[in-house]
Design a protein around this motif. Structure first.
Motif, PDB file in Angstrom:
ATOM      1  N   ARG A  49       0.420  -1.254   0.493  1.00 36.04           N
ATOM      2  CA  ARG A  49      -0.218  -0.080   0.068  1.00 36.04           C
ATOM      3  C   ARG A  49       1.154   1.501   0.180  1.00 36.04           C
ATOM      4  N   VAL A  50       0.593   2.195  -0.364  1.00 29.89           N
ATOM      5  CA  VAL A  50       0.946   3.884  -0.827  1.00 29.89           C
ATOM      6  C   VAL A  50      -0.214   4.112  -0.332  1.00 29.89           C
ATOM      7  N   GLY A  51      -0.560   5.083   0.399  1.00 33.87           N
ATOM      8  CA  GLY A  51      -1.638   5.311   0.951  1.00 33.87           C
ATOM      9  C   GLY A  51      -2.947   5.003   0.718  1.00 33.87           C
ATOM     10  N   GLN A  52      -3.608   5.074  -0.066  1.00 31.75           N
ATOM     11  CA  GLN A  52      -5.044   4.843  -0.675  1.00 31.75           C
ATOM     12  C   GLN A  52      -5.223   4.025  -1.870  1.00 31.75           C
ATOM     13  N   SER A  53      -3.609   3.505  -2.345  1.00 29.76           N
ATOM     14  CA  SER A  53      -3.736   2.813  -3.359  1.00 29.76           C
ATOM     15  C   SER A  53      -3.454   1.229  -2.929  1.00 29.76           C
ATOM     16  N   SER A  54      -3.562   0.645  -3.459  1.00 27.76           N
ATOM     17  CA  SER A  54      -3.099  -0.564  -3.667  1.00 27.76           C
ATOM     18  C   SER A  54      -1.943  -1.182  -4.987  1.00 27.76           C
TER      19      SER A  54
END
Length: 87
Positions: A49-54
């Motif tokens: 995960r990077v912040g809200q992103s997969s």
């Protein structure tokens, strides 16, 4: 090298990317085949995960005639959106 791929090879490569990102277990090689002498593989790493992103890292090979290119990329998506290459 991708600019040199025929349209059917680009479609096959994109489908392999999607299969690797959405369905393939970590490290599973997903093969693709386009026109004569245009083929390759896509391998996806474990999701992260990077912040809200997969995200997942991709390792790709693209064979075009006698030339083989190797690429390491990262793809990310939010929710149900499409994967986007980020580098």
């Amino acid at each position: 090298m991708q600019n040199e791929l025929k349209a059917d090879a680009v479609v096959a490569l994109r489908k392999a990317e999607t299969r690797a990102l959405d369905f393939a277990p970590v490290g599973r090689r997903v093969k693709w085949q386009g026109s004569v002498r245009q083929s390759g593989t896509v391998i996806a790493s474990a999701p992260f995960r990077v912040g809200q992103s997969s995200c997942r890292r991709l390792s790709m090979t693209v064979a075009n005639g006698g030339e083989v290119g190797r690429y390491d990329l990262t793809a990310c998506k939010r929710g149900q959106s499409d994967w986007r290459l980020v580098r």
